[in-house]
Design a protein around this motif. Structure first.
Motif, PDB file in Angstrom:
ATOM      1  N   GLU A  58       2.168  16.650 -12.221  1.00  0.00           N
ATOM      2  CA  GLU A  58       1.007  16.310 -12.964  1.00  0.00           C
ATOM      3  C   GLU A  58       1.089  18.185 -12.647  1.00  0.00           C
ATOM      4  O   GLU A  58       0.741  19.027 -13.662  1.00  0.00           O
ATOM      5  N   ARG A  59       0.925  18.289 -11.612  1.00  0.00           N
ATOM      6  CA  ARG A  59       0.585  19.632 -10.929  1.00  0.00           C
ATOM      7  C   ARG A  59       2.339  20.434 -11.082  1.00  0.00           C
ATOM      8  O   ARG A  59       1.688  21.808 -10.447  1.00  0.00           O
ATOM      9  N   GLY A  60       3.331  19.951 -11.307  1.00  0.00           N
ATOM     10  CA  GLY A  60       4.752  20.836 -11.136  1.00  0.00           C
ATOM     11  C   GLY A  60       5.326  21.018  -9.713  1.00  0.00           C
ATOM     12  O   GLY A  60       6.264  22.011  -9.340  1.00  0.00           O
TER      13      GLY A  60
ATOM     14  N   GLU B 109       1.090  -1.538  -0.376  1.00  0.00           N
ATOM     15  CA  GLU B 109      -0.020  -0.212   0.097  1.00  0.00           C
ATOM     16  C   GLU B 109       0.925   1.219   0.200  1.00  0.00           C
ATOM     17  O   GLU B 109       0.689   1.552  -0.713  1.00  0.00           O
ATOM     18  N   GLN B 110       1.836   1.319   0.726  1.00  0.00           N
ATOM     19  CA  GLN B 110       3.035   2.256   0.851  1.00  0.00           C
ATOM     20  C   GLN B 110       3.250   2.618  -0.950  1.00  0.00           C
ATOM     21  O   GLN B 110       3.673   3.764  -0.883  1.00  0.00           O
ATOM     22  N   VAL B 111       4.169   1.472  -1.350  1.00  0.00           N
ATOM     23  CA  VAL B 111       4.400   1.367  -2.781  1.00  0.00           C
ATOM     24  C   VAL B 111       3.302   2.320  -3.687  1.00  0.00           C
ATOM     25  O   VAL B 111       3.570   2.565  -4.202  1.00  0.00           O
ATOM     26  N   ALA B 112       1.894   2.012  -3.441  1.00  0.00           N
ATOM     27  CA  ALA B 112       0.616   2.293  -4.269  1.00  0.00           C
ATOM     28  C   ALA B 112       1.499   3.745  -4.021  1.00  0.00           C
ATOM     29  O   ALA B 112       0.907   4.764  -4.961  1.00  0.00           O
ATOM     30  N   PHE B 113       1.013   4.104  -3.097  1.00  0.00           N
ATOM     31  CA  PHE B 113       0.565   5.459  -2.087  1.00  0.00           C
ATOM     32  C   PHE B 113       1.320   6.579  -3.667  1.00  0.00           C
ATOM     33  O   PHE B 113       0.976   7.465  -3.468  1.00  0.00           O
ATOM     34  N   ALA B 114       2.753   6.339  -2.608  1.00  0.00           N
ATOM     35  CA  ALA B 114       3.690   7.320  -3.663  1.00  0.00           C
ATOM     36  C   ALA B 114       3.889   7.129  -4.439  1.00  0.00           C
ATOM     37  O   ALA B 114       3.724   8.391  -5.168  1.00  0.00           O
ATOM     38  N   THR B 115       3.839   6.567  -5.283  1.00  0.00           N
ATOM     39  CA  THR B 115       3.710   6.100  -7.107  1.00  0.00           C
ATOM     40  C   THR B 115       2.128   6.878  -7.327  1.00  0.00           C
ATOM     41  O   THR B 115       3.044   7.776  -8.214  1.00  0.00           O
ATOM     42  N   ILE B 116       1.623   7.061  -6.558  1.00  0.00           N
ATOM     43  CA  ILE B 116       0.135   8.492  -7.200  1.00  0.00           C
ATOM     44  C   ILE B 116       0.978   9.107  -6.443  1.00  0.00           C
ATOM     45  O   ILE B 116       0.277  10.381  -7.706  1.00  0.00           O
ATOM     46  N   LEU B 117       0.951   9.591  -5.364  1.00  0.00           N
ATOM     47  CA  LEU B 117       1.787  10.887  -5.457  1.00  0.00           C
ATOM     48  C   LEU B 117       2.942  11.259  -5.884  1.00  0.00           C
ATOM     49  O   LEU B 117       3.289  12.975  -6.401  1.00  0.00           O
ATOM     50  N   ALA B 118       3.555  11.146  -6.475  1.00  0.00           N
ATOM     51  CA  ALA B 118       4.448  10.524  -7.409  1.00  0.00           C
ATOM     52  C   ALA B 118       4.251  11.463  -8.853  1.00  0.00           C
ATOM     53  O   ALA B 118       4.850  12.919  -9.446  1.00  0.00           O
ATOM     54  N   LEU B 119       3.301  10.480  -9.446  1.00  0.00           N
ATOM     55  CA  LEU B 119       2.632  10.933 -10.603  1.00  0.00           C
ATOM     56  C   LEU B 119       1.630  11.945 -10.749  1.00  0.00           C
ATOM     57  O   LEU B 119       1.635  12.977 -11.612  1.00  0.00           O
ATOM     58  N   ARG B 120       1.466  11.891  -8.860  1.00  0.00           N
ATOM     59  CA  ARG B 120       0.331  13.687  -9.327  1.00  0.00           C
ATOM     60  C   ARG B 120       1.100  14.540  -8.826  1.00  0.00           C
ATOM     61  O   ARG B 120       0.718  15.581  -9.186  1.00  0.00           O
ATOM     62  N   SER B 121       2.311  14.658  -8.876  1.00  0.00           N
ATOM     63  CA  SER B 121       3.589  15.872  -8.152  1.00  0.00           C
ATOM     64  C   SER B 121       3.918  16.347  -9.494  1.00  0.00           C
ATOM     65  O   SER B 121       3.502  17.094  -9.594  1.00  0.00           O
TER      66      SER B 121
ATOM     67  N   VAL C 185       5.546  14.910   2.295  1.00  0.00           N
ATOM     68  CA  VAL C 185       6.913  15.439   1.468  1.00  0.00           C
ATOM     69  C   VAL C 185       6.275  17.205   0.349  1.00  0.00           C
ATOM     70  O   VAL C 185       6.926  18.165   0.648  1.00  0.00           O
ATOM     71  N   ASP C 186       5.338  16.806   0.690  1.00  0.00           N
ATOM     72  CA  ASP C 186       4.171  17.959  -0.208  1.00  0.00           C
ATOM     73  C   ASP C 186       4.521  19.263   1.028  1.00  0.00           C
ATOM     74  O   ASP C 186       4.410  20.595   0.596  1.00  0.00           O
ATOM     75  N   VAL C 187       4.771  18.859   2.945  1.00  0.00           N
ATOM     76  CA  VAL C 187       4.690  20.011   4.062  1.00  0.00           C
ATOM     77  C   VAL C 187       5.993  20.403   3.800  1.00  0.00           C
ATOM     78  O   VAL C 187       6.316  21.247   4.681  1.00  0.00           O
ATOM     79  N   LEU C 188       6.936  19.931   3.564  1.00  0.00           N
ATOM     80  CA  LEU C 188       8.603  19.634   3.632  1.00  0.00           C
ATOM     81  C   LEU C 188       8.650  21.042   2.951  1.00  0.00           C
ATOM     82  O   LEU C 188       8.861  21.280   1.677  1.00  0.00           O
TER      83      LEU C 188
END
Length: 140
Positions: free
Chosen positions: A55-57, A41-53, A137-140
């Motif tokens: 996309e958003r720049g 689940e950690q792999v999946a979530f980290a991957t989705i967050l990476a792809l989203r980041s 990582v988004d708030v750091l």
């Protein structure tokens, strides 16, 4: 193997047992990352967050593979991410992105003589803790 979809992107996760970790880096394509963590689940979530980041720049790393490492570890330093969640001999997760992700993972398993292991869900409380770390990582 677990197969997921995020925003028309195919994400495939496999758990492997590998003895010679150096051999895998020689054949790892750009769409595949390897992580030494406990929960798929950690792999999946980290991957989705990476792809989203990307996309958003808002990505911190130059590549999706690097961003996955940062997200999975909850740190901004690639060096620290590698030491925390980078591949090690033994059990690891492979994550591939793209339409041919399953074939890419099967090729890696065959070429490295790794053994594919069954994927088991982690405890809900552990998963929540890992998701919080990835989101840091988004708030750091």
């Amino acid at each position: 193997m677990k197969v997921l979809r995020y925003d028309n992107k195919r994400i495939v996760i496999a758990k492997i047992l590998i003895e010679n970790i150096t051999s895998i880096f020689e054949i790892l394509p750009n769409n595949v990352q390897i992580l030494n963590i406990k929960c798929w689940e950690q792999v999946a979530f980290a991957t989705i967050l990476a792809l989203r980041s990307f996309e958003r720049g808002t990505n911190k790393a130059k590549t999706v593979k690097g961003e996955i490492l940062l997200r999975a570890s909850g740190t901004l330093q690639i060096k620290d991410a590698i030491s925390q969640v980078g591949a090690k001999e033994g059990e690891n997760f492979l994550v591939a992105i793209g339409e041919h992700a399953e074939e890419d993972l099967r090729d890696i398993v065959i070429k490295t003589s790794a053994k594919e292991l069954p994927i088991v869900d982690c405890e809900e409380e552990k998963v929540k803790e890992l998701f919080e770390r990835a989101a840091l990582v988004d708030v750091l």
